[in-house]
Enzyme design. Structure first.
Site, PDB file in Angstrom:
ATOM      1  N   SER A  89     -30.538  13.230 -11.564  1.00 60.42           N
ATOM      2  CA  SER A  89     -29.573  13.963 -10.740  1.00 60.42           C
ATOM      3  C   SER A  89     -29.255  15.355 -11.280  1.00 60.42           C
ATOM      4  O   SER A  89     -28.671  16.172 -10.561  1.00 60.42           O
ATOM      5  CB  SER A  89     -28.278  13.154 -10.597  1.00 60.42           C
ATOM      6  OG  SER A  89     -27.792  12.749 -11.859  1.00 60.42           O
ATOM      7  N   ASP A 238     -16.570  14.798 -13.205  1.00 60.62           N
ATOM      8  CA  ASP A 238     -17.054  13.523 -13.728  1.00 60.62           C
ATOM      9  C   ASP A 238     -17.451  13.619 -15.190  1.00 60.62           C
ATOM     10  O   ASP A 238     -17.774  12.613 -15.827  1.00 60.62           O
ATOM     11  CB  ASP A 238     -18.225  13.002 -12.892  1.00 60.62           C
ATOM     12  CG  ASP A 238     -19.472  13.880 -12.966  1.00 60.62           C
ATOM     13  OD1 ASP A 238     -19.401  14.982 -13.555  1.00 60.62           O
ATOM     14  OD2 ASP A 238     -20.520  13.468 -12.417  1.00 60.62           O
ATOM     15  N   HIS A 241     -22.147  15.921 -14.631  1.00 56.73           N
ATOM     16  CA  HIS A 241     -23.081  16.694 -13.800  1.00 56.73           C
ATOM     17  C   HIS A 241     -22.655  18.155 -13.643  1.00 56.73           C
ATOM     18  O   HIS A 241     -21.453  18.459 -13.609  1.00 56.73           O
ATOM     19  CB  HIS A 241     -23.207  16.048 -12.423  1.00 56.73           C
ATOM     20  CG  HIS A 241     -23.826  14.698 -12.465  1.00 56.73           C
ATOM     21  ND1 HIS A 241     -23.084  13.539 -12.472  1.00 56.73           N
ATOM     22  CD2 HIS A 241     -25.129  14.312 -12.511  1.00 56.73           C
ATOM     23  CE1 HIS A 241     -23.901  12.489 -12.517  1.00 56.73           C
ATOM     24  NE2 HIS A 241     -25.146  12.940 -12.541  1.00 56.73           N
TER      25      HIS A 241
END
Length: 263
Positions: A89, A238, A241
């Site tokens: 990701s 978070d 990321h």
């Protein structure tokens, strides 16, 4: 046998001359047909086909200047380099960024004019695998026809040196089998600050060894201090990321690597 008169000899000579002239005309005519008329007819057919295309474009509202520009561009512009990006990701994006067009792969593709393709799977790595059995080894087999394959390896791989090295080797071999002429650039696992845990350092060492074994270019974000400056706004809420600003940061770091690899 009776002797021929002068008039008869003159008549025979005239007939011979006429015969030679006729044969000459026939030869010239056949040559003209073979080397002149037929190619001219072919050329005329090609021109008629082009004219038909132009007429169709005009009927669809395309200006003549645009048609000429398109013909010129098609003749002079080389095809863009095909670059495949393989990763998790950090490469494919997450909810911490605002989506396509703002991620580092998109920014680099726009700046360099490359044809980019993404082969990503969030939450996976060379060893870490999704519930559907997908990891970077699987994604690496999708890079057919690429000129360059860029691996951005994962912080998800914490299985230890031996397992990560073996998984990375499988991924690099899958890419080489899928795109035999492609160059490989391998970026090691990133971390959000200057204090990566021992398992991430071990993963980095394993990926570095595998890249060296296959002759790929290896880039070490940990050694280069990516994200180690502690600049705020690069990592999302978070704590993992990159944000849009983080993707711009990564683009600034990775674009020179791709530019150099494509030379």
């Amino acid at each position: 046998m009776a002797l021929r008169t002068d008039s008869e000899r003159e008549r025979d000579a005239l007939i011979r001359n006429i015969s030679v002239a006729v044969i000459g005309v026939l030869v010239v005519g056949l040559a003209f047909w073979a080397f002149g008329v037929r190619p001219a007819q072919q050329k005329a057919a090609e021109m008629n086909a082009i004219a038909a295309d132009v007429q169709e474009a005009r009927e669809n509202g395309t200006p003549d200047a645009t048609l000429l520009a398109e013909e010129s561009d098609a003749a002079t512009t080389p095809a863009p380099a095909k670059v495949a990006f393989v990763g998790d990701s950090y490469t494919g994006g997450s909810e911490m960024d605002t989506g396509k067009g703002h991620r580092w792969t998109d920014l680099i593709a726009e700046d360099l004019g490359i044809a980019a393709s993404l082969h990503t799977e969030g939450g996976t790595g060379y060893v870490a695998t999704s519930p559907d059995g997908v990891n970077l080894v699987v994604r690496a087999g999708e890079v057919r026809g690429s000129d360059l394959v860029v691996f951005f390896s994962s912080r998800n791989d914490v299985a230890g040196y031996d397992a990560v090295r073996e998984g990375a080797l499988k991924a690099f071999e899958a890419a080489e089998e899928s795109a035999p002429d492609a160059k490989l650039v391998v970026i090691g696992p990133p971390w959000v600050d200057g204090n990566p845990p021992p398992k991430i350092r071990a993963s980095r060492d394993a990926v570095k060894a595998a890249a060296k074994e296959v002759g790929a270019t290896f880039v070490d974000p940990l050694a280069r201090g990516w994200f180690a400056e502690g600049k705020s706004g690069l990592i999302g809420s978070d704590g993992v990321h990159p944000t849009d600003a983080g993707h711009e940061y990564l683009a600034d770091k990775i674009e020179p690597l791709i530019r150099k690899a494509l030379k």
